[in-house]
Scaffold this motif. Structure first.
Motif, short mmCIF file in Angstrom:
data_model
loop_
_atom_site.label_atom_id
_atom_site.label_comp_id
_atom_site.label_asym_id
_atom_site.label_seq_id
_atom_site.Cartn_x
_atom_site.Cartn_y
_atom_site.Cartn_z
N ARG A 54 0.84 -1.19 0.00
CA ARG A 54 0.00 0.00 0.00
C ARG A 54 0.88 1.25 0.00
O ARG A 54 0.52 2.28 -0.55
N TRP A 55 2.04 1.18 0.66
CA TRP A 55 2.87 2.37 0.82
C TRP A 55 4.08 2.42 -0.13
O TRP A 55 4.60 3.49 -0.42
N TRP A 56 4.56 1.28 -0.54
CA TRP A 56 5.77 1.26 -1.38
C TRP A 56 5.58 0.30 -2.55
O TRP A 56 4.84 -0.69 -2.43
N SER A 57 6.29 0.56 -3.65
CA SER A 57 6.07 -0.27 -4.83
C SER A 57 7.05 -1.45 -4.91
O SER A 57 6.82 -2.38 -5.67
N SER A 58 8.15 -1.41 -4.14
CA SER A 58 9.15 -2.49 -4.24
C SER A 58 10.01 -2.52 -2.99
O SER A 58 9.99 -1.57 -2.19
N LYS A 59 10.79 -3.57 -2.86
CA LYS A 59 11.69 -3.65 -1.70
C LYS A 59 12.76 -2.56 -1.78
O LYS A 59 13.20 -2.04 -0.76
N ALA A 60 13.15 -2.19 -3.00
CA ALA A 60 14.15 -1.13 -3.14
C ALA A 60 13.60 0.17 -2.55
O ALA A 60 14.31 0.89 -1.82
N ASP A 61 12.33 0.47 -2.83
CA ASP A 61 11.68 1.67 -2.28
C ASP A 61 11.67 1.66 -0.75
O ASP A 61 11.98 2.66 -0.12
N VAL A 62 11.25 0.53 -0.17
CA VAL A 62 11.19 0.44 1.30
C VAL A 62 12.57 0.69 1.88
O VAL A 62 12.74 1.48 2.81
N LEU A 63 13.58 0.03 1.30
CA LEU A 63 14.92 0.12 1.85
C LEU A 63 15.48 1.52 1.75
O LEU A 63 16.10 2.02 2.69
N LEU A 64 15.28 2.15 0.60
CA LEU A 64 15.83 3.50 0.43
C LEU A 64 15.17 4.46 1.42
O LEU A 64 15.85 5.29 2.04
N GLU A 65 13.85 4.32 1.63
CA GLU A 65 13.18 5.21 2.57
C GLU A 65 13.60 4.91 4.01
O GLU A 65 13.81 5.83 4.81
N ALA A 66 13.75 3.63 4.33
CA ALA A 66 14.19 3.24 5.67
C ALA A 66 15.57 3.84 5.94
O ALA A 66 15.87 4.30 7.04
#
Lengths: 204, 204
Positions: A54-66
């Motif tokens: 719902r919040w991110w489109s991929s694991k790369a997105d989650v990781l970069l934001e984290a």
């Protein structure tokens, strides 16, 4: 500090977001980028996979934001404004202060393991590398560009110098020592880099 | 060119050694360091596993030696002596020539893929990183140390400069641009690095 209590749903979302960041950073540090999956992040964070999508489109997105979030927190914990370079009028002192803070960050184990995992993946995976640079590294480098431009205005840096190349004389050596473990890093080392870069290796 | 024909056994060994190097470099470029095994190298080279273990103790050993061999060959193909830095008396020109050759090497696809795979592994795997530095990177950096010391003797570099740090002002920016893809690399770029490092960013 908030002056009004957040509604339950917002508080729950914020808690999930934090849990997802923590799970993503821990996983990439433990098993590396290729084996970190959205499923594993969700399981470790105690949320459903759909909450992540719902919040991110991929694991790369989650990781970069984290990672952005972690860098901001590390800076605040060290009493610094994240993403600024001081401009006291003393260019050497300002650059030395920022590089000393970067040494602290690079030696912080919470930062080091996920940073290494993401950087290593970027070396062999061009797409991840380019996202990492565009979203994380280049915005930080542009702060040095701005500080060097201001130094050109005050005559502390030659007008014909390209600030985007100039910053690499003190930023890249620290990055390479840390990434490739070519030699130890310390405040004395980064102070020396700034002096060599500003005044040059040739006699004046 | 040899003036006496090599005995059959020597010729066969040399051929196997070349096949093993080629197989190791191709594999690490294709599947990455963790999935490159001595078994797979042997199979691809068309030799038995024991042939590899007779000459090398681990896959890291094979890869590092294959890599050294490749770097030497690339230099020779470019008409350079491997592992030397010219000393014509013109420090800026000598450094620019070596860095231009390094740009060529970094852009050579035979070199790039295995170099990225080994470097990425070194970022997350401290043992591999340290071997890579000790056997490959640091000996190359020491050539710059020697050239800068000679420049200190002729007065072209300040006597109080630490050559081991100084070389990083032009070597590390190139390394970081290539590794992290922060910006393109070119002869004009490395020429600029040498000028900035020697003469400094501050007005003279």
């Amino acid at each position: 500090m908030v002056d009004k209590p957040a509604p339950d749903a917002t508080r729950r979302s914020e808690k999930s977001r934090r849990a997802i960041y923590a799970a993503a950073l821990a996983l990439v540090a433990e098993v590396g980028y290729p084996k970190t999956t959205v499923e594993a992040i969700a399981a470790r964070a105690g949320v459903g996979k759909q909450t992540i999508y719902r919040w991110w489109s991929s694991k790369a997105d989650v990781l970069l934001e984290a990672f952005l979030d972690l860098a901001g927190q590390t800076a605040q914990a060290a009493g610094q404004e994240p993403y600024t370079i001081p401009d006291t009028g003393d260019l050497a002192a300002d650059l030395k202060a920022v590089l000393r803070a970067t040494v602290d960050e690079l030696c912080d184990p919470r930062f080091e393991a996920p940073a290494r995992a993401l950087t290593a993946e970027g070396v062999v995976n061009e797409q991840v590398g380019r996202e990492f640079v565009t979203k994380l590294l280049e915005p930080q480098l542009q702060l040095y560009v701005a500080r060097l431009r201001s130094a050109q205005d005050t005559g502390d840096v030659r007008a014909d110098v390209d600030p985007r190349i100039a910053l690499e004389l003190f930023v890249s050596p620290l990055a390479q020592r840390w990434l490739q473990r070519t030699a130890p890093i310390s405040y004395a080392y980064t102070d020396t880099l700034v002096d060599y870069a500003l005044y040059g290796l040739a006699p004046r």
